[in-house]
Design an enzyme around this catalytic site. Structure first.
Site, PDB file in Angstrom:
ATOM      1  N   GLU A  28      24.854 -92.011 -17.611  1.00 38.18           N
ATOM      2  CA  GLU A  28      25.318 -92.290 -15.961  1.00 38.18           C
ATOM      3  C   GLU A  28      24.683 -91.181 -15.036  1.00 38.18           C
ATOM      4  OE1 GLU A  28      27.586 -94.342 -18.929  1.00 38.18           O
ATOM      5  OE2 GLU A  28      26.962 -92.409 -18.975  1.00 38.18           O
ATOM      6  N   ASP A  50      13.850 -97.706  -0.692  1.00 35.54           N
ATOM      7  CA  ASP A  50      14.111 -99.165  -0.080  1.00 35.54           C
ATOM      8  C   ASP A  50      14.318 -98.811   1.240  1.00 35.54           C
ATOM      9  OD1 ASP A  50      14.779-102.112  -0.087  1.00 35.54           O
ATOM     10  OD2 ASP A  50      16.836-101.107   0.469  1.00 35.54           O
TER      11      ASP A  50
END
Length: 159
Positions: free
Chosen positions: A115, A129
């Site tokens: 995680e 991005d």
């Protein structure tokens, strides 16, 4: 390094999900880190909140936390976990290097290493991005587990 049995492989060599049903729930925490290397101009634009898509670090923080919660959907043999806490922090170490740290914790029967690693990875991908229009040459480096506590295997720390 000690040779250990691979827990996700059965006696015939097939992949399997580890049975944690008999394990005791204990407090567990993991920390992972990653770096995003970029042009100085890109870092300056992030710091000045001048990226057209919006606040890069706020968005990457939310994406990283969400990444911790989606780990079992991304990694086939990971157990779905009820995280109790996840946080993502950013540190600028130079005009071209942004470090990401993700800490995840819970009381449970299995660890939260994947995680934490998912959290830093998704945060780094989000930074890429959001900034790729001005810097396609950004590089995501050095994704690693830096610390874990709790569980049968005990504590682990590395730089």
């Amino acid at each position: 390094m000690t040779t250990k049995t691979l827990t996700h492989i059965d006696e015939e060599g097939a992949a399997r999900m580890v049975n944690v049903g008999e394990k005791a729930a204990t407090w567990r925490q993991a920390e992972a880190r990653a770096e995003v290397h970029m042009h100085e101009e890109t870092m300056a634009a992030i710091k000045a909140n001048q990226i057209v898509k919006g606040d890069v670090l706020a968005t990457a923080r939310i994406a990283g936390i969400n990444g911790t919660k989606q780990t079992a959907q991304l990694i086939p043999l990971c157990h779905p976990l009820g995280l109790e806490h996840a946080e993502v922090q950013f540190y600028i170490h130079s005009p071209t290097c942004l470090e990401i740290i993700c800490v995840a914790s819970l009381t449970g029967k299995t660890g939260v290493e994947m995680e934490a690693i998912s959290g830093v990875t998704i945060a780094a991908m989000t930074i890429y991005d959001m900034c790729k229009a001005i810097d396609r040459g950004m590089r995501i480096h050095n994704i690693r587990l830096t610390r874990k506590t709790g569980g049968k295997s005990g504590d682990f720390t590395q730089a």
